[in-house]
Write a protein that holds these residues in place. Structure first.
Motif, mmCIF file in Angstrom:
data_model
loop_
_atom_site.group_PDB
_atom_site.id
_atom_site.type_symbol
_atom_site.label_atom_id
_atom_site.label_comp_id
_atom_site.label_asym_id
_atom_site.label_seq_id
_atom_site.Cartn_x
_atom_site.Cartn_y
_atom_site.Cartn_z
ATOM 1 N N GLU A 140 0.821 -1.207 0.000
ATOM 2 C CA GLU A 140 0.000 0.000 0.000
ATOM 3 C C GLU A 140 0.857 1.259 0.000
ATOM 4 N N ASN A 141 2.013 1.185 0.645
ATOM 5 C CA ASN A 141 2.870 2.360 0.726
ATOM 6 C C ASN A 141 3.597 2.658 -0.579
ATOM 7 N N HIS A 185 2.000 2.108 -3.607
ATOM 8 C CA HIS A 185 0.984 2.408 -4.627
ATOM 9 C C HIS A 185 1.043 3.860 -5.115
ATOM 10 N N PRO A 186 1.172 4.849 -4.221
ATOM 11 C CA PRO A 186 1.235 6.236 -4.719
ATOM 12 C C PRO A 186 2.414 6.465 -5.664
ATOM 13 N N LEU A 187 3.560 5.856 -5.387
ATOM 14 C CA LEU A 187 4.711 5.991 -6.276
ATOM 15 C C LEU A 187 4.438 5.310 -7.609
ATOM 16 N N ASP A 197 1.559 4.818 -9.011
ATOM 17 C CA ASP A 197 0.585 5.644 -9.737
ATOM 18 C C ASP A 197 1.275 6.856 -10.363
ATOM 19 N N LEU A 198 2.217 7.438 -9.630
ATOM 20 C CA LEU A 198 2.938 8.613 -10.131
ATOM 21 C C LEU A 198 3.794 8.252 -11.340
ATOM 22 N N LYS A 217 1.601 7.810 -14.352
ATOM 23 C CA LYS A 217 1.097 9.091 -14.843
ATOM 24 C C LYS A 217 2.173 9.852 -15.608
ATOM 25 N N HIS A 242 6.834 15.867 -4.542
ATOM 26 C CA HIS A 242 5.700 15.015 -4.171
ATOM 27 C C HIS A 242 5.905 14.498 -2.742
ATOM 28 N N VAL A 272 3.887 11.455 -1.397
ATOM 29 C CA VAL A 272 4.305 10.168 -1.955
ATOM 30 C C VAL A 272 5.558 9.678 -1.241
ATOM 31 N N LYS A 327 4.758 8.496 2.291
ATOM 32 C CA LYS A 327 4.091 7.201 2.280
ATOM 33 C C LYS A 327 5.108 6.069 2.165
#
Length: 256
Positions: free
Chosen positions: A2-3, A5-7, A9-10, A13, A216, A219, A222
């Protein structure tokens, strides 16, 4: 997972690519996946990096970055050596005059719970913990290693210092254990890139990660929350291939 996931996603993108996240059960499984060419980018522990580069594994990964924790930070990734509160052991030097001391470590794959304790003990002249100690138990986790001292299964335990800090914070004056030594700060494990990745992509990803704490911050925060040893990390920094060489002598987790 879970920690990260933001990276992921980045990266998707910014680079317009798909990122598949995968977590492995232990170091050996991760090393196997790397040697089979199944990994492009890896967050690996210090111990894992040494196992990967012990000369027994062919791979195309390169250590390019690590998370940096300031040397003067109040929270640092270290090994804590603890004993029961009423123990006669005041310092690690005391164990040289004692027979049959029972030692609890975390696991063969643990950096702070195996690699570093062996390194510290080796500098004291104890080249083989198996020969020196009366009994050695791999507790399986940092908390369990601490509990080995609490319930009398071990006379001495070595594990990540954050577990000790959390225990003392919770129990304060009622603590049933005593700290006898902290290791020097341990460098966090590296971020590995597969050399087969596009060179421009590698360069741009390095730039993204080294500026992540600025561009970020959520991110980055996280990511640091994903590993207890990364508490206090402030940023990603570039490293050279010889960054972990000071630990090479202790890379054999069995002390051989």
């Amino acid at each position: 997972m879970e920690n990260l996931h933001p990276l992921a996603d980045l990266i998707e993108k910014i680079f317009g690519t798909t990122v598949e996240l995968k977590s492995y059960n232990d170091i050996n499984d991760l090393v196997a996946a790397i040697t089979q060419g199944k990994v492009d980018i890896s967050f690996i522990s210090t111990m894992g990096s040494l196992v990967l580069n012990n000369g027994q594994h062919k791979h195309s990964m390169e250590a390019v970055l690590t998370m940096e924790v300031p040397q003067n930070a109040s929270v640092n990734y270290r090994t804590a050596f603890v004993v029961p509160r009423e123990s006669d052991i005041v310092s690690l030097k005391d164990i040289s005059r004692l027979k049959g001391v029972r030692l609890a470590l975390v696991s063969p794959e643990s950096t702070s719970g195996n690699l570093i304790p062996r390194s510290v003990l080796a500098k004291m002249g104890i080249s083989s913990v198996e020969s020196f100690f009366g009994k050695i138990d791999y507790a399986g986790s940092h908390r369990s290693a601490l509990e080995h001292v609490l319930d009398g299964r071990a006379d001495l335990a070595a594990f990540g210092s954050s577990e000790y800090t959390e225990y003392v914070k919770k129990h304060r004056n009622h603590s049933k254990i005593r700290l006898i030594q902290l290791s020097d700060p341990i460098p966090l494990g590296p971020v590995l890139f597969n050399k087969s990745l596009d060179k421009n992509f590698q360069q741009e990803l390095r730039q993204l990660l080294t500026s992540l704490h600025i561009e970020h911050p959520a991110v980055f925060a996280k990511i640091t929350e994903g590993w207890i040893e990364a508490i206090g990390a402030e940023r990603f920094v570039a490293i050279e291939s010889n960054y972990y060489e000071i630990y090479i002598d202790s890379k054999d987790s069995n002390g051989k």
